[in-house]
Write a protein that holds these residues in place. Sequence first.
Motif, short mmCIF file in Angstrom:
data_model
loop_
_atom_site.label_atom_id
_atom_site.label_comp_id
_atom_site.label_asym_id
_atom_site.label_seq_id
_atom_site.Cartn_x
_atom_site.Cartn_y
_atom_site.Cartn_z
N ALA A 5 0.80 -1.22 0.00
CA ALA A 5 0.00 0.00 0.00
C ALA A 5 0.84 1.27 0.00
O ALA A 5 0.53 2.22 -0.73
CB ALA A 5 -0.93 0.01 1.21
N SER A 6 1.90 1.31 0.79
CA SER A 6 2.65 2.55 0.96
C SER A 6 3.95 2.59 0.17
O SER A 6 4.53 3.66 -0.01
CB SER A 6 2.97 2.76 2.44
N GLY A 7 4.42 1.41 -0.26
CA GLY A 7 5.71 1.35 -0.94
C GLY A 7 6.88 1.15 -0.01
O GLY A 7 8.02 1.05 -0.45
N HIS A 8 6.60 1.05 1.30
CA HIS A 8 7.66 0.86 2.29
C HIS A 8 7.32 -0.33 3.18
O HIS A 8 6.16 -0.58 3.49
CB HIS A 8 7.82 2.11 3.17
N TRP A 9 8.37 -1.05 3.62
CA TRP A 9 8.14 -2.19 4.49
C TRP A 9 7.62 -1.77 5.85
O TRP A 9 6.86 -2.50 6.49
CB TRP A 9 9.43 -2.99 4.66
N LEU A 10 8.04 -0.60 6.31
CA LEU A 10 7.57 -0.06 7.57
C LEU A 10 6.85 1.25 7.30
O LEU A 10 7.32 2.07 6.49
CB LEU A 10 8.73 0.17 8.55
N PHE A 11 5.73 1.46 7.96
CA PHE A 11 4.93 2.66 7.72
C PHE A 11 4.37 3.16 9.04
O PHE A 11 3.81 2.38 9.83
CB PHE A 11 3.77 2.34 6.76
N ASP A 12 4.55 4.44 9.32
CA ASP A 12 4.02 5.04 10.53
C ASP A 12 2.55 5.37 10.29
O ASP A 12 2.22 6.39 9.68
CB ASP A 12 4.80 6.32 10.88
N SER A 13 1.67 4.50 10.75
CA SER A 13 0.24 4.68 10.51
C SER A 13 -0.42 5.56 11.57
O SER A 13 -1.63 5.79 11.51
CB SER A 13 -0.46 3.33 10.45
N TYR A 14 0.36 6.03 12.53
CA TYR A 14 -0.16 6.95 13.55
C TYR A 14 0.60 8.27 13.49
O TYR A 14 1.21 8.69 14.47
CB TYR A 14 -0.03 6.34 14.94
N PRO A 15 0.58 8.97 12.36
CA PRO A 15 1.30 10.25 12.29
C PRO A 15 0.70 11.27 13.26
O PRO A 15 -0.51 11.31 13.48
CB PRO A 15 1.10 10.68 10.84
N ASN A 16 1.57 12.05 13.85
CA ASN A 16 1.15 13.11 14.79
C ASN A 16 0.51 12.56 16.06
O ASN A 16 -0.15 13.29 16.79
CB ASN A 16 0.18 14.09 14.11
N GLU A 17 0.67 11.27 16.31
CA GLU A 17 0.26 10.67 17.58
C GLU A 17 1.47 9.97 18.16
O GLU A 17 2.20 9.28 17.45
CB GLU A 17 -0.88 9.67 17.37
N ALA A 18 1.68 10.15 19.46
CA ALA A 18 2.93 9.64 20.01
C ALA A 18 2.80 9.36 21.50
O ALA A 18 1.84 9.76 22.16
CB ALA A 18 4.06 10.65 19.77
N PHE A 19 3.81 8.65 22.01
CA PHE A 19 3.98 8.44 23.44
C PHE A 19 4.79 9.61 24.01
O PHE A 19 5.69 10.12 23.35
CB PHE A 19 4.71 7.13 23.73
N ASP A 20 4.47 10.01 25.22
CA ASP A 20 5.27 11.00 25.94
C ASP A 20 5.72 10.34 27.24
O ASP A 20 5.07 10.44 28.28
CB ASP A 20 4.44 12.25 26.22
N PHE A 21 6.84 9.65 27.16
CA PHE A 21 7.29 8.85 28.29
C PHE A 21 7.76 9.70 29.47
O PHE A 21 7.90 9.19 30.58
CB PHE A 21 8.40 7.90 27.84
N ALA A 22 8.01 10.98 29.23
CA ALA A 22 8.42 11.86 30.33
C ALA A 22 7.22 12.36 31.13
O ALA A 22 7.40 12.90 32.22
CB ALA A 22 9.22 13.04 29.78
N ARG A 23 6.02 12.21 30.58
CA ARG A 23 4.83 12.74 31.24
C ARG A 23 3.71 11.69 31.27
O ARG A 23 2.58 11.95 30.91
CB ARG A 23 4.34 14.00 30.55
N ALA A 24 4.04 10.51 31.68
CA ALA A 24 3.04 9.44 31.76
C ALA A 24 1.96 9.80 32.77
O ALA A 24 2.24 10.27 33.88
CB ALA A 24 3.71 8.13 32.16
N LYS A 25 0.70 9.60 32.40
CA LYS A 25 -0.44 9.94 33.26
C LYS A 25 -0.90 8.69 34.02
O LYS A 25 -2.05 8.26 33.91
CB LYS A 25 -1.58 10.49 32.40
N ILE A 26 -0.01 8.14 34.81
CA ILE A 26 -0.29 6.86 35.47
C ILE A 26 -1.40 7.00 36.50
O ILE A 26 -2.35 6.20 36.52
CB ILE A 26 0.99 6.29 36.10
N PHE A 27 -1.32 8.01 37.36
CA PHE A 27 -2.35 8.17 38.39
C PHE A 27 -3.72 8.40 37.75
O PHE A 27 -4.71 7.79 38.16
CB PHE A 27 -2.00 9.33 39.32
N SER A 28 -3.78 9.26 36.75
CA SER A 28 -5.05 9.52 36.07
C SER A 28 -5.56 8.27 35.37
O SER A 28 -6.75 7.96 35.41
CB SER A 28 -4.88 10.66 35.06
N GLY A 29 -4.65 7.54 34.72
CA GLY A 29 -5.07 6.34 34.01
C GLY A 29 -5.66 5.29 34.93
O GLY A 29 -6.53 4.52 34.52
#
Length: 616
Positions: free
Chosen positions: A281-305
């Motif tokens: 579909a994309s022409g690449h073996w790996l494709f970022d299907s979640y553009p502009n969405e990411a993990f922020d490991f420095a600000r994990a919302k553990i208590f809220s979660g």
Amino acid sequence: MQVNYFRFRYLALLVGAVYLFSFGYFQRWDTSIRYGGDSWGYYGYLPATFIYGDLQDISDSYLKRFPYTNLGPHFPSPGGELPIAENGHRVIKYTCGVAILQLPFFALGHAWAGLDGGYPQDGFSFPYVFCVLLGNLFYLLLGGYLLYLLLAGHFNPKIAFWTLLVLALGTNLFNFAVYRAGMSHAYLFSLYAGLMYATWRFYAQPRQLWIILAAICAGLITLIRPVEILCLAIPLAYGLTDRAKLQERLKFWGEHWRWLLLAAVIFILCGIPQLLYWKYASGHWLFDSYPNEAFDFARAKIFSGLFSTQNGWLVYSPIMVLSLAGIVALLRKRDWLWPVLLILPLHIYIAYSWWCWYYINGFGSRPMVELYALLAIPLAYSFAFLDRRKWTSFLLVLLTIGAISLQLFQNWQHSKGVLWSEMANGAYYRSVFGKTEMSYDALVAFDSDEMQPDSTGLMKQKELVKLDFEQQDSTLDVVSSPVYRGQKALRITPEQKYASIYEGLLGAADISGRDWLQVSAYCYKEKKEFPWYTAPSIVVEFSDDKGMKKYRQVRIDSKLGNPGFSLWGGEPDHWGYVRLWVKVPRDAAPETVLKVYFMVEQQVVYADEVSVVLGK
């Protein structure tokens, strides 16, 4: 292995009956897959591949669902289900693991539609959706069966029975079994159960069958949700109770390295379909299907979660506190200790580092559902502890009844629009807890996160503002139509954005901390706004030289023509009463500034009979 199959049959009959009844009651085949989002994204591979042949670009198959909705056909906006690759092709955002599991039931639905001329073979008519969602129940019950066998091998049949009963009906697993059956979480739960069962059987009696099953389950888990590669800790760390066991395990794998190689090959092969699709579909073996969405490991919302009323895990599945407590027992019964200790903390940290830590389209915290198979072990230890004495055994029964009653009732509330967990706040949650219908106060609490008081118990001190706009004021945009009462009303336009109602120091108005302020108005709009969170509102602010002390708002659209107080209700061309009570911050000083104003961003709002009242 001795298993009380009579007890399991009774469990399966009870849970299966509740699931099937709920499946028919909620009738989510009218929404779910057809309305896009995650459910369509997992399923979309199947009609695109086997009916429309547009898997490379999803040009037709995506639009074929719209005749079954009340939406106009359109492709998703950026960030939706079909991100655009560099070559211009639309690529399905979600991985294909769930579609692989759904394939037999898709084929069943396709055959049904072909035999019954009343249904088109379009991938979205009733036979397809019904069969695919029913397939979710099949996998869930199969996973439950394997988990029961595992639990029965560690505990007495009674404890295995209670543990499965609570997981099935007393946690938000129930929601993903019958209400959101198109999502991935029930499939992942069952795959985790299969992985645990195969691991347990393999180390008890090494056979190629079990290692193949374990590799398939781990491979599909990782394919469906790549961060779940943590699941490999189950076959690798199970049974490592001490250093001697570790040395014995290393020796075992040294002698059986071919089995280990076979498992690795199967695990990798499970991921090949996704790589092939991305390349196609994309022409690449790996494709970022979640553009502009990411993990922020420095600000994990553990208590809220874990604890927030906004889809917090333990708020909507509180019985799982006993599972966490049961981890203590694993310090003595150590076979499952390291899988739990390695997976659970990392899983929580990763899940709540996601930008959308509260995970929309769910009831409670949906990324925790897949771990319920693993958490069944410490949960069973807690139940076994409670079952030792007569009075604690009675407590166990009460906890089970309470957990199941809460889960079933809150899911019913959810289906009726009374409880919207993903956008809940504390005041709103308390306002609707145990209620069978919405109220005006609950609707206001949803907007404002402010519990509305019983105003009959408040003594109104004075009226700070009373505006009917009948007197000419050149600073205001006053119109003669539409009006609620009299001859004039206020018009607020998006160009103005803000229209002040009141501004002053608390001390000047003799307002002190813990007093109540009521702001109210009659409002009118010609059109309803979407999405709901951009709707215009009346805002109350308290601030001082250090910044904002308190901010509350009440939205206008849902208060117009909404006699049932639905969260999604409200009709244009109606004058509606908009009211908000706000408690003055306890530490508010006389120098604190109070501001009350309309905030309008997209459409014109008309207001009449505006007032601000002080109550004590």
